[in-house]
Write a protein that holds these residues in place. Structure first.
Motif, PDB file in Angstrom:
ATOM      1  N   LYS A 240       0.814  -1.218   0.000  1.00 19.95           N
ATOM      2  CA  LYS A 240       0.000   0.000   0.000  1.00 19.95           C
ATOM      3  C   LYS A 240       0.849   1.270   0.000  1.00 19.95           C
ATOM      4  N   TYR A 241       2.138   1.135   0.258  1.00 16.15           N
ATOM      5  CA  TYR A 241       3.025   2.296   0.263  1.00 16.15           C
ATOM      6  C   TYR A 241       3.890   2.386  -0.992  1.00 16.15           C
ATOM      7  N   ILE A 242       3.573   1.574  -1.989  1.00 13.57           N
ATOM      8  CA  ILE A 242       4.314   1.617  -3.254  1.00 13.57           C
ATOM      9  C   ILE A 242       3.409   2.207  -4.324  1.00 13.57           C
ATOM     10  N   ASN A 243       3.919   3.184  -5.021  1.00 10.52           N
ATOM     11  CA  ASN A 243       3.176   3.794  -6.119  1.00 10.52           C
ATOM     12  C   ASN A 243       3.507   3.023  -7.399  1.00 10.52           C
ATOM     13  N   TYR A 244       2.662   2.070  -7.735  1.00  8.02           N
ATOM     14  CA  TYR A 244       2.921   1.214  -8.890  1.00  8.02           C
ATOM     15  C   TYR A 244       2.776   1.954 -10.217  1.00  8.02           C
ATOM     16  N   GLU A 245       2.219   3.156 -10.170  1.00  8.49           N
ATOM     17  CA  GLU A 245       2.081   3.962 -11.388  1.00  8.49           C
ATOM     18  C   GLU A 245       3.334   4.795 -11.662  1.00  8.49           C
ATOM     19  N   HIS A 246       4.235   4.875 -10.690  1.00  7.50           N
ATOM     20  CA  HIS A 246       5.460   5.663 -10.883  1.00  7.50           C
ATOM     21  C   HIS A 246       6.252   5.068 -12.050  1.00  7.50           C
ATOM     22  N   PRO A 247       6.799   5.912 -12.921  1.00 12.47           N
ATOM     23  CA  PRO A 247       7.500   5.392 -14.106  1.00 12.47           C
ATOM     24  C   PRO A 247       8.642   4.420 -13.780  1.00 12.47           C
ATOM     25  N   TYR A 248       9.385   4.681 -12.718  1.00 11.00           N
ATOM     26  CA  TYR A 248      10.479   3.764 -12.368  1.00 11.00           C
ATOM     27  C   TYR A 248       9.936   2.406 -11.919  1.00 11.00           C
ATOM     28  N   ILE A 249       8.918   2.435 -11.081  1.00  8.16           N
ATOM     29  CA  ILE A 249       8.327   1.181 -10.581  1.00  8.16           C
ATOM     30  C   ILE A 249       7.683   0.422 -11.738  1.00  8.16           C
ATOM     31  N   HIS A 250       6.940   1.151 -12.549  1.00  6.19           N
ATOM     32  CA  HIS A 250       6.269   0.537 -13.698  1.00  6.19           C
ATOM     33  C   HIS A 250       7.292   0.001 -14.701  1.00  6.19           C
TER      34      HIS A 250
END
Length: 203
Positions: free
Chosen positions: A187-197
């Motif tokens: 819940k604390y990870i932004n999966y939409e962030h370009p690096y994560i994605h």
């Protein structure tokens, strides 16, 4: 009568032979189980120590992008605040940039006084709090351990804790993670962030 006794004797020897064979099979099976347990332990420890592709990718992308910046842009903003006594300073230790970001995000999202927050990366033993060269153990109810190995940690313990710790081999960023504890992490990870994605992290 002689034939009956002969058959009985043959059956008796067959029983002894079968018993010996069964004992040998049992011993062999025990050895296989021991060997498989050792292999399983080794592989789970290896999985826990191996850097997943996504985290490796994230670290590499951040490093490359940082070094592609001009020297002026590489400076940390507000670096004068690193030693400002009017701010809270926290220590965070990790060689895992994703884990560090989750800790930072969860702290900021749950902070009551955001203006006094500042993070400073460093080292801190788990379960201990350090202030000006004084080290104190954390209250057990405040700091819940075991989310990386103990499947019996109660949800109420987790919900009432200020800090949860994924100690053990089944870290939440690994495929071997305990799925019931993973949402406290994701819940604390932004999966939409370009690096994560871009590094193909999956929820």
């Amino acid at each position: 009568m002689g034939q009956v006794l002969s058959k009985a004797r043959d059956l008796l020897y067959d029983c002894k032979e079968i018993t010996q064979r069964l004992r040998a099979m049992l011993q062999s099976a025990d050895e296989q189980v021991r060997s498989l347990k050792k292999q399983s332990t080794f592989l789970s420890q290896l999985a826990a120590k191996t850097i997943p592709n996504g985290i490796h990718c994230l670290s590499m992308r951040l490093t490359i992008d940082y070094y592609l910046l001009s020297p002026e842009k590489r400076k940390f903003p507000n670096s004068e605040n690193l030693e400002n006594p009017d701010l809270y300073h926290y220590a965070l230790f990790s060689d895992n940039v994703l884990a560090a970001s989750v800790v930072v995000n969860s702290t900021i999202m749950n902070a009551k006084n955001e203006n006094r927050l500042l993070w400073k990366l460093g080292t801190l033993p788990p379960g201990l709090l350090t202030f000006y060269k004084l080290t104190h153990p954390l209250d057990k109810s405040w700091h819940v351990l075991g989310l990386g190995y103990n499947p019996t940690v109660e949800r109420s313990e987790i919900d009432n804790a200020a800090v949860i710790h994924y100690n053990g081999n089944m870290k939440p960023w690994l495929e071997i993670a305990m799925t019931k504890y993973r949402p406290y992490w994701t819940k604390y990870i932004n999966y939409e962030h370009p690096y994560i994605h871009g590094c193909k992290f999956s929820q």
